[in-house]
Scaffold this motif. Structure first.
Motif, mmCIF file in Angstrom:
data_model
loop_
_atom_site.group_PDB
_atom_site.id
_atom_site.type_symbol
_atom_site.label_atom_id
_atom_site.label_comp_id
_atom_site.label_asym_id
_atom_site.label_seq_id
_atom_site.Cartn_x
_atom_site.Cartn_y
_atom_site.Cartn_z
ATOM 1 N N PRO A 57 0.829 -1.212 0.000
ATOM 2 C CA PRO A 57 0.000 0.000 0.000
ATOM 3 C C PRO A 57 0.856 1.253 0.000
ATOM 4 C CG PRO A 57 -0.791 -1.595 1.620
ATOM 5 C CD PRO A 57 0.515 -2.107 1.124
ATOM 6 N N SER A 58 0.353 2.308 -0.661
ATOM 7 C CA SER A 58 1.125 3.541 -0.805
ATOM 8 C C SER A 58 1.397 4.207 0.534
ATOM 9 C CB SER A 58 0.376 4.514 -1.720
ATOM 10 O OG SER A 58 -0.901 4.810 -1.185
ATOM 11 N N PHE A 59 0.470 4.073 1.511
ATOM 12 C CA PHE A 59 0.680 4.744 2.784
ATOM 13 C C PHE A 59 1.813 4.106 3.586
ATOM 14 C CE2 PHE A 59 -2.442 1.497 3.894
ATOM 15 C CZ PHE A 59 -1.972 1.011 5.102
ATOM 16 N N ILE A 60 2.164 2.847 3.276
ATOM 17 C CA ILE A 60 3.299 2.208 3.937
ATOM 18 C C ILE A 60 4.597 2.667 3.279
ATOM 19 C CG2 ILE A 60 4.441 0.000 4.391
ATOM 20 C CD1 ILE A 60 1.731 -1.274 4.665
ATOM 21 N N LYS A 61 4.550 2.828 1.943
ATOM 22 C CA LYS A 61 5.733 3.315 1.234
ATOM 23 C C LYS A 61 6.045 4.764 1.601
ATOM 24 C CE LYS A 61 5.120 0.415 -2.897
ATOM 25 N NZ LYS A 61 4.878 0.425 -4.364
ATOM 26 N N ASN A 62 5.011 5.577 1.769
ATOM 27 C CA ASN A 62 5.196 6.998 2.063
ATOM 28 C C ASN A 62 4.293 7.418 3.224
ATOM 29 O OD1 ASN A 62 5.758 9.697 2.046
ATOM 30 N ND2 ASN A 62 5.394 9.987 -0.143
ATOM 31 N N LYS B 80 3.397 11.302 3.798
ATOM 32 C CA LYS B 80 2.370 11.873 2.927
ATOM 33 C C LYS B 80 0.980 11.456 3.396
ATOM 34 C CE LYS B 80 1.053 12.265 -1.947
ATOM 35 N NZ LYS B 80 1.363 11.856 -3.342
ATOM 36 N N PHE B 81 0.849 10.199 3.770
ATOM 37 C CA PHE B 81 -0.438 9.695 4.264
ATOM 38 C C PHE B 81 -0.846 10.422 5.547
ATOM 39 C CE2 PHE B 81 -2.588 6.654 7.130
ATOM 40 C CZ PHE B 81 -3.765 6.473 6.419
ATOM 41 N N LEU B 82 0.090 10.588 6.476
ATOM 42 C CA LEU B 82 -0.198 11.269 7.734
ATOM 43 C C LEU B 82 -0.537 12.742 7.509
ATOM 44 C CD1 LEU B 82 2.604 9.668 9.940
ATOM 45 C CD2 LEU B 82 0.143 9.239 10.090
ATOM 46 N N ARG B 83 0.089 13.335 6.528
ATOM 47 C CA ARG B 83 -0.204 14.727 6.211
ATOM 48 C C ARG B 83 -1.653 14.870 5.742
ATOM 49 N NH1 ARG B 83 -0.012 18.504 1.973
ATOM 50 N NH2 ARG B 83 0.900 20.518 2.610
ATOM 51 N N VAL B 84 -2.096 13.967 4.884
ATOM 52 C CA VAL B 84 -3.471 14.016 4.390
ATOM 53 C C VAL B 84 -4.460 13.821 5.533
ATOM 54 C CG1 VAL B 84 -5.176 12.860 2.926
ATOM 55 C CG2 VAL B 84 -2.856 13.259 2.070
ATOM 56 N N ILE B 85 -4.191 12.832 6.384
ATOM 57 C CA ILE B 85 -5.070 12.558 7.533
ATOM 58 C C ILE B 85 -5.130 13.778 8.453
ATOM 59 C CG2 ILE B 85 -5.335 11.172 9.626
ATOM 60 C CD1 ILE B 85 -6.137 9.742 7.051
ATOM 61 N N THR B 86 -3.981 14.401 8.680
ATOM 62 C CA THR B 86 -3.934 15.564 9.560
ATOM 63 C C THR B 86 -4.743 16.721 8.988
ATOM 64 O OG1 THR B 86 -1.726 14.933 10.337
ATOM 65 C CG2 THR B 86 -2.405 17.211 10.705
ATOM 66 N N ILE B 87 -4.580 16.991 7.711
ATOM 67 C CA ILE B 87 -5.312 18.084 7.079
ATOM 68 C C ILE B 87 -6.817 17.828 7.108
ATOM 69 C CG2 ILE B 87 -5.740 19.233 4.864
ATOM 70 C CD1 ILE B 87 -2.764 18.934 4.263
ATOM 71 N N ASN C 202 10.242 13.168 9.257
ATOM 72 C CA ASN C 202 9.946 12.774 10.637
ATOM 73 C C ASN C 202 8.475 12.394 10.720
ATOM 74 O OD1 ASN C 202 9.384 12.636 13.420
ATOM 75 N ND2 ASN C 202 10.956 14.145 13.910
ATOM 76 N N ILE C 203 8.205 11.099 10.813
ATOM 77 C CA ILE C 203 6.815 10.617 10.759
ATOM 78 C C ILE C 203 6.035 10.927 12.028
ATOM 79 C CG2 ILE C 203 7.376 8.762 9.143
ATOM 80 C CD1 ILE C 203 7.281 6.819 11.522
ATOM 81 N N PHE C 204 6.700 11.423 13.048
ATOM 82 C CA PHE C 204 6.023 11.722 14.307
ATOM 83 C C PHE C 204 5.610 13.187 14.418
ATOM 84 C CE2 PHE C 204 9.373 8.515 15.000
ATOM 85 C CZ PHE C 204 8.572 7.408 15.224
ATOM 86 N N ARG C 205 6.009 13.999 13.461
ATOM 87 C CA ARG C 205 5.824 15.444 13.616
ATOM 88 C C ARG C 205 4.366 15.868 13.637
ATOM 89 N NH1 ARG C 205 7.329 19.076 8.456
ATOM 90 N NH2 ARG C 205 5.967 18.199 6.861
ATOM 91 N N TYR C 206 3.479 15.129 12.969
ATOM 92 C CA TYR C 206 2.069 15.525 12.948
ATOM 93 C C TYR C 206 1.383 15.322 14.301
ATOM 94 C CZ TYR C 206 2.755 15.919 7.943
ATOM 95 O OH TYR C 206 3.218 16.296 6.702
#
Length: 504
Positions: free
Chosen positions: A2-7, A10-17, A116-120
């Protein structure tokens, strides 16, 4: 794969927004449309806004309230322009909350790189914490205090950057203005800014020992805003805080949360509570309590080992600030000056998040701890994101909300009708549901419904329609006959139902 595992970033950014957009849309809807009734603590502030002159706002407020007086004056000036309408009363806190989100996002991108995947977590945890969701659009000052806790971090970052690249005139002017003005808008800002003095003192020591060009000029530019802030805090204390500190009622009310003499057991519990109250609900209170405490001690250890070598970057200073923030809070609590309660220490949330993200990032960089960091982060992301959605959905569709909204709408209609016919109103304490039996200040006339009804936006303070408190609707007739004989009819109600009584 899945793309959200590769990146994941980006996935977390979309969820956050999406989460932030949902929250802001809900808030805007509650500001524009009268779908979120005020509660008793808001009524107390609204009453002061409507019925006290600007000069009187500098004195003791009615119904055991405290509110930074300059901020309260601006609040009164703005809401009075719109005759204390529902939207005008809700809008200031909402605008502050929007500024909080924008500044929090800006700080997040400044402190943490995109990888940094924790920043959100920095922004998601903040907006999902109880003090933010609860006071998002309320007629209270807590949203401003959360905002200024982020402003303080921006101020520190800006000061730290002066020796490296100088500072633009406009930025320096803005920095000075925020340092000078911020104390007058928050009772907790002086606590928030205190660690900045310590961190800058440490930075100046390293700077003075260095060979940095124009270091004397840099030192002067760093000290001037802090001097302005100290002067503002002094005047803020003389004209505002001193009065609050002398209010025995506030200390009595928050007595359970103060330290009365040093008690090791209570101290330990409250150290844990500082971190646990970042989370909403019992489960996440435990998770944040454990993770937050671990991050606090880990950050202390890493910072102590770094300070002797001189901090290499601004993030080291920010972590030092976060540590000092918690130490200041614990010191004030131990001295019996500051009570530990979620809304009163909401300003600590950004500092706690700085330490938590630092711990998770370090774990992620350690091969043996990487999986653990991902599991913890996943739980936190799911929890805080879910809490934002469920909080506003539950609030708008719960049975309690329906009861309060029914009372608000029925009372608004009754006020409009009674004012049109110049008909006095008899009202029971049930108008304050679900606080109709909460006599939390027996020495003050807190709950009789007459003052709450007068605080309603629909009530015209200039017309000053007489409003009389009655214990129950069953007593309406007896109370009516005691009124002056020229009053031939009245409106009687309990918030939920209203009817007209005519003198026989």
């Amino acid at each position: 794969m899945p793309s959200f595992i590769k990146n994941p970033s980006k996935f977390l950014r979309v969820i956050t927004i999406l989460t932030l957009a949902f929250m802001l849309c809900c808030g805007l809807a509650m500001v524009i449309f009268p779908i979120k009734p005020f509660w008793v603590d808001e009524w107390r502030i609204i009453y002061n806004l409507k019925f006290r002159t600007p000069g009187m706002l500098w004195g003791t407020l009615e119904y055991m309230q405290q509110f930074p007086r300059v901020y309260l004056h601006i609040f009164k000036w703005f809401t009075s322009l719109f005759n204390y309408s529902y939207t005008s009363l809700r809008l200031p806190s909402f605008l502050v909350a929007v500024c909080t989100v924008l500044l929090c996002w800006r700080l997040m991108t400044r402190l943490y790189p995109p990888q940094n995947i924790f920043r959100y977590l920095f922004i998601l945890v903040l907006v999902s914490a109880f003090p933010f969701t609860e006071y998002f659009i309320q007629v209270k000052q807590y949203s401003m205090e959360i905002f200024l806790s982020l402003v303080a971090i921006w101020q520190l970052l800006t000061l730290l950057n002066i020796p490296a690249g100088g500072i633009k005139p406009f930025t320096f002017l803005l920095l000075c203005l925020t340092f000078a003005a911020a104390p007058f808008f928050s009772y907790t800002y002086p606590i928030v800014v205190a660690p900045i003095y310590c961190v800058i003192a440490l930075r100046l020591i390293f700077l003075y020992r260095s060979e940095t060009p124009s270091k004397i000029k840099s030192i002067a530019l760093m000290l001037l805003p802090l001097l302005l802030c100290a002067i503002s805090i002094y005047f803020f204390y003389l004209h505002d805080v001193k009065q609050v500190m002398a209010d025995p009622g506030m200390k009595d009310f928050w007595g359970f949360a103060y330290m009365h003499g040093f008690e090791p057991g209570k101290f330990a519990i409250n150290v844990y509570q500082i971190f646990s109250e970042v989370g909403s609900g019992d489960l996440f209170a435990i998770i944040f309590g454990i993770v937050g405490l671990s991050a606090f001690f880990f950050t202390i250890w890493r910072t102590v080992t770094s300070v002797t070598k001189g901090f290499p970057n601004e993030n080291e200073y920010i972590r030092c600030y976060a540590i000092l923030m918690i130490i200041v809070v614990l010191s004030l609590f131990s001295a019996g000056v500051l009570p530990i309660e979620s809304r009163l220490i909401a300003f600590t949330i950004p500092s706690i998040l700085v330490m938590i993200i630092y711990l998770l990032h370090h774990m992620h960089q350690t091969v043996k701890l990487r999986l653990a960091s991902i599991i913890i982060a996943t739980i936190l992301y799911l929890g805080v994101t879910g809490n934002v959605f469920t909080t506003y959905i539950t609030e708008m569709y719960g049975s309690e909300h329906y009861k309060k909204l029914t009372i608000y709408r029925n009372t608004e209609k009754a006020i409009i009708y009674a004012q049109a016919h110049n008909m006095p109103i008899l009202i029971t304490p049930y108008i304050s549901y679900p606080y109709e039996n909460s006599w939390d200040y027996p020495s003050h006339d807190m709950l009789p419904g007459n003052w709450i009804l007068k605080a309603y936006p629909a009530y015209n303070a200039r017309q000053a329609l007489p409003v009389y408190p009655i214990p129950t609707l069953a007593n309406a007739g007896k109370c009516f006959i005691t009124l002056p004989p020229q009053i031939q009819q009245v409106m009687a109600g309990d918030g939920n139902t209203y009817h007209i009584l005519v003198r026989q």
